[in-house]
Design an enzyme around this catalytic site. Sequence first.
Site, PDB file in Angstrom:
ATOM      1  N   HIS A 177      -0.758   0.843 -10.257  1.00 38.95           N
ATOM      2  CA  HIS A 177      -1.382  -0.327  -9.483  1.00 38.95           C
ATOM      3  C   HIS A 177      -1.919  -1.377 -10.435  1.00 38.95           C
ATOM      4  O   HIS A 177      -3.272  -1.806 -10.128  1.00 38.95           O
ATOM      5  CB  HIS A 177      -2.641   0.420  -8.640  1.00 38.95           C
ATOM      6  CG  HIS A 177      -2.945  -0.228  -7.458  1.00 38.95           C
ATOM      7  ND1 HIS A 177      -3.271   0.304  -6.335  1.00 38.95           N
ATOM      8  CD2 HIS A 177      -2.869  -1.653  -7.123  1.00 38.95           C
ATOM      9  CE1 HIS A 177      -3.671  -0.576  -5.206  1.00 38.95           C
ATOM     10  NE2 HIS A 177      -3.349  -1.817  -5.662  1.00 38.95           N
TER      11      HIS A 177
ATOM     12  N   ARG B   9       0.960  -1.257   0.185  1.00 43.36           N
ATOM     13  CA  ARG B   9       0.007  -0.073  -0.093  1.00 43.36           C
ATOM     14  C   ARG B   9       0.973   0.896  -0.025  1.00 43.36           C
ATOM     15  O   ARG B   9       2.032   1.274   0.811  1.00 43.36           O
ATOM     16  CB  ARG B   9      -0.940   0.043   1.310  1.00 43.36           C
ATOM     17  CG  ARG B   9      -2.129  -1.178   1.080  1.00 43.36           C
ATOM     18  CD  ARG B   9      -3.029  -0.432   0.015  1.00 43.36           C
ATOM     19  NE  ARG B   9      -4.183  -1.498  -0.088  1.00 43.36           N
ATOM     20  CZ  ARG B   9      -4.189  -2.452  -1.100  1.00 43.36           C
ATOM     21  NH1 ARG B   9      -3.230  -2.786  -1.737  1.00 43.36           N
ATOM     22  NH2 ARG B   9      -5.363  -3.314  -0.885  1.00 43.36           N
TER      23      ARG B   9
ATOM     24  N   GLU C 101      -4.008   7.764  -5.095  1.00 41.96           N
ATOM     25  CA  GLU C 101      -4.073   7.093  -6.755  1.00 41.96           C
ATOM     26  C   GLU C 101      -5.458   7.648  -7.268  1.00 41.96           C
ATOM     27  O   GLU C 101      -6.468   7.394  -6.681  1.00 41.96           O
ATOM     28  CB  GLU C 101      -4.071   5.653  -6.467  1.00 41.96           C
ATOM     29  CG  GLU C 101      -2.628   4.823  -5.870  1.00 41.96           C
ATOM     30  CD  GLU C 101      -2.720   3.667  -5.742  1.00 41.96           C
ATOM     31  OE1 GLU C 101      -3.786   3.059  -5.982  1.00 41.96           O
ATOM     32  OE2 GLU C 101      -1.736   3.196  -5.283  1.00 41.96           O
TER      33      GLU C 101
END
Length: 324
Positions: A285, A238, A267
Amino acid sequence: MYRIFVSDDMGMLDGLTAALRDRTAQPVEITAEAIENADRLADRVAETEPDALVAGGLTPVDAGVLSATELDLVARGGVGYDNVDVETARERGVTVTNAPDYCREEVATHAVSLLLATTRRVGRYDRQTRNGGWDWGEAPAPMRLSETTLGCVGFGSIARETATVADGLVGETLVSDPYVDRETAAAYDAELVDFETLTREAELLAVFAPLTPETRELVDAAALDRLPEGATVVNVGRGAVVDDEALAAALADGPVAAAGLDVLPTEPPVDSPLVGREDVLVTPHGGWYSTAAQADLVATVADAVGAVAGGEEPAERVTVVGAD
């Protein structure tokens, strides 16, 4: 009629509607809206009164959402569940599930790919040659991988898969995880150490930890300053586990030579001090992504909803401290 609200804010659950209808024994009513605002989600949950809420990675399932109606289940469509108030869910008797293993191979492969690409300066060399350059000495000299130590921050299933893949590449592997014992680490040819030791000895620091109050900015300026000179930092856990400002400073002034990041604190990124640097590779991601992983994720979420709708215990229930 079993009512299901789906917030697929990251677009990861293609095919879920059909899977939910297939795996839920009773008729279902499905509302699908991508919502990233907690107040808006609470309003919609109150209006639609679902029995189950499927939450994407950006869906904020806070106390207000959990209190908006009587939910049976929150099914998190992903590995982590830091966007779900699990303590309030426990208090209200709401089952929380996630999908801890659907992309284990993909993220492990991505982690090793980032380690290889950053230590060998692949991104930097590629950008240089695209611009007409041809100078292998422009970037800091890489380390020989077989003489480096890999340090894993967190040692869940993805980190264990990574350690297995990297075993023939690195010299040794160290692990820091308060929930793992020495025997488990040793089974993966790794040594369990404390976090300070890990950050003193790991030339390759790979972050897999979930985001919790204990791990937020765990990899801070002090931790980064302890790393050996020329270290590489990779994060596939994370984003907020790593202090991005501190990492930018460690890249600018040492000891970190390169970083590979699949996750960021915000993000998509906004004014990130890391995006665009020559010594940083950033991917969106996407470490989880493959056709097979996406299918597994949809199946895992649908199975959880189907189990709870049928009065059964779901396979991937999140265990909360204090729960019965």
